[in-house]
Scaffold this active site. Structure first.
Site, PDB file in Angstrom:
ATOM      1  N   CYS A 102       0.842  -1.203   0.000  1.00 36.38           N
ATOM      2  CA  CYS A 102       0.000   0.000   0.000  1.00 36.38           C
ATOM      3  C   CYS A 102       0.876   1.250   0.000  1.00 36.38           C
ATOM      4  O   CYS A 102       1.719   1.427   0.887  1.00 36.38           O
ATOM      5  CB  CYS A 102      -0.920   0.005   1.208  1.00 36.38           C
ATOM      6  SG  CYS A 102      -1.920   1.517   1.311  1.00 36.38           S
ATOM      7  N   ASN A 204      -0.095  -7.944 -11.037  1.00 33.16           N
ATOM      8  CA  ASN A 204      -1.124  -6.948 -10.736  1.00 33.16           C
ATOM      9  C   ASN A 204      -0.691  -5.610 -11.314  1.00 33.16           C
ATOM     10  O   ASN A 204       0.481  -5.254 -11.265  1.00 33.16           O
ATOM     11  CB  ASN A 204      -1.298  -6.867  -9.211  1.00 33.16           C
ATOM     12  CG  ASN A 204      -2.223  -5.751  -8.757  1.00 33.16           C
ATOM     13  OD1 ASN A 204      -1.866  -4.952  -7.909  1.00 33.16           O
ATOM     14  ND2 ASN A 204      -3.417  -5.676  -9.312  1.00 33.16           N
TER      15      ASN A 204
END
Length: 329
Positions: A102, A204
Site C-alpha cells: 500500500c 497486478n
C-alpha cells in the site's frame, strides 16, 4: 492447476485485489458471481485488530460463498503482527495475506505497507514470524520496490519464499509511482523465469481488458492475474476475461438491465452490511463504472452520488432502467 498450499484455484486464476473501502463483502459477492476465483478482504490494521477496534474487526467478516478467501493485514510492529495473526487464524480464512504494497502516506509513514520496502530485512523478519505463528498459508502482496533505484523484488521474492510464503502477488510499480505511469511487468516475468521460484506468482497492475489479460499471461508467464481498479463498479471484468481465454471472443458488455440489477444488489448489500449512511457513502465510487458509456447519464449519476435516501436511489435506478431500456454501453 494453480495451488496456494493445498488450495486449488484453477488453471489460471483471476483474483480480486484487496482495496480499502472497495473489497468489502457486498462487492465481493458480485465479483464472485461473475467468476472471480479468489478474493481478499480490505486490508486490516493489526493495531486496530489487537485493540478490538470496531472497523478493523468488522473487516474479518467472511462468508462461506466467498471461499477461498484471504484476510489481509498490514502493520510494522512484530509483536502486533504476530498477535493479529492469531486473530486472523481464529477467523478461519483460507489464506493470511500480508500487505507490503500500500503506497498511501498514512500507512507508509508508519513503516507499514510499501513503507517496509525501505527495510527488506525487517520485511523478511515480519513475514517469517507470521509464517511460524499460524497454520494458515501465508501470502504477500507487494511492489517492485520503493523507487527506481531500489527495485529489489527479485531478491525479495526468493527471500520471502525461503521463509515460507505460499504465493506472491506483485504490483508492477514502485511506491514512488503510486498509481501513475504504466505498470512494468518485466521484473514480474523475470521472477517467473527464475528456476528457484516454486510458489505461484500473481501479476497486478493495469489489467483492464480481456485482450490485455491474455497478452500479459502469454508475455510474462504469471500463474494468475490480480485485478483491482478495473473491477470497481465493473464485476463483469472477471467473466469477460474468462470468456476470452476460453473462446478468443469478446463478450458483449452488460446490458442496462444487468447494470441496474448489479447496482441495486450492491446498494442493498452495502446498506445491510454497513448501515444506511456508510453503506450509501461507500457505494458511490462504483456508480461511474456501473453506468459508464451511457449517453447523458450525468444527471442520474449526480443524484446517485449525492442522495442519502435509499428510496430515491432505487427510484433513480428504476428511471435509468426505464430510460435506457436494453441499450448497452
Amino acid at each position: 492447476m494453480v495451488k496456494i498450499a493445498d488450495i486449488e484455484l484453477g488453471e489460471f486464476p483471476l483474483l480480486l485485489a484487496p482495496m480499502e473501502d472497495v473489497s468489502d463483502p457486498p462487492f465481493r459477492a458480485l465479483c464472485k458471481a461473475q467468476g472471480c476465483d479468489m478474493m481478499y478482504t480490505e486490508f486490516i490494521s493489526v493495531e486496530g485488530l489487537i485493540r478490538d477496534a470496531d472497523k478493523s474487526v468488522a473487516k474479518l467478516d467472511i462468508y462461506d460463498y466467498e471461499r477461498p478467501i484471504g484476510i489481509q493485514i498490514f502493520g510494522a510492529n512484530l509483536d502486533s503482527m504476530v498477535q493479529a495473526a492469531d486473530i486472523v487464524t481464529e477467523a478461519n480464512p483460507e489464506v493470511l495475506d500480508i500487505n507490503f504494497g500500500c503506497p498511501v502516506k498514512k500507512v507508509v509513514c508508519k513503516g507499514a505497507g510499501a513503507g517496509i520496502l525501505q527495510d527488506i530485512p525487517k520485511m523478511v523478519e515480519l513475514t517469517k514470524a507470521i509464517v511460524d505463528r499460524t497454520a494458515l498459508p501465508v501470502t504477500v502482496k507487494t511492489r517492485l520496490g520503493w523507487d527506481d533505484n531500489s527495485k529489489y523484488i527479485e531478491e525479495v521474492a526468493e527471500r520471502l519464499q525461503d521463509v515460507g510464503i505460499k504465493a506472491l502477488s506483485i504490483h508492477g510499480r514502485t511506491r514512488k509511482q503510486m498509481y501513475k505511469g504504466e505498470a512494468d511487468w518485466s521484473l514480474i516475468g523475470k521472477i517467473k523465469d527464475n528456476p528457484r521460484i516454486k510458489i505461484p506468482i500473481f501479476g497486478n497492475g493495469d489489467i483492464d481488458s480481456p485482450e490485455k489479460a491474455a497478452a500479459y499471461r502469454e508475455r510474462y508467464g504469471v500463474d494468475g492475474i490480480m485485478i483491482g481498479r478495473a473491477a470497481i463498479g465493473y464485476p463483469w471484468i472477471f467473466r469477460e476475461i474468462k470468456h476470452y481465454f476460453a473462446t478468443g471472443q469478446l463478450l458483449p458488455p452488460p446490458t442496462v438491465e444487468e447494470r441496474v440489477a448489479a447496482a441495486r444488489e450492491h446498494l442493498k448489500r452495502s446498506i445491510d452490511w454497513k448501515g444506511e449512511t456508510l453503506g450509501i457513502l461507500e457505494m458511490r465510487r462504483h456508480y461511474t463504472n456501473y453506468f459508464r458509456g451511457l449517453p447523458h447519464i450525468k444527471q442520474y449519476r449526480k443524484t446517485l452520488v449525492s442522495e442519502f435516501d435509499p428510496a430515491v436511489l432505487h427510484a433513480t435506478l428504476d428511471e435509468i432502467h426505464e430510460v435506457y431500456g436494453e441499450v448497452s454501453a
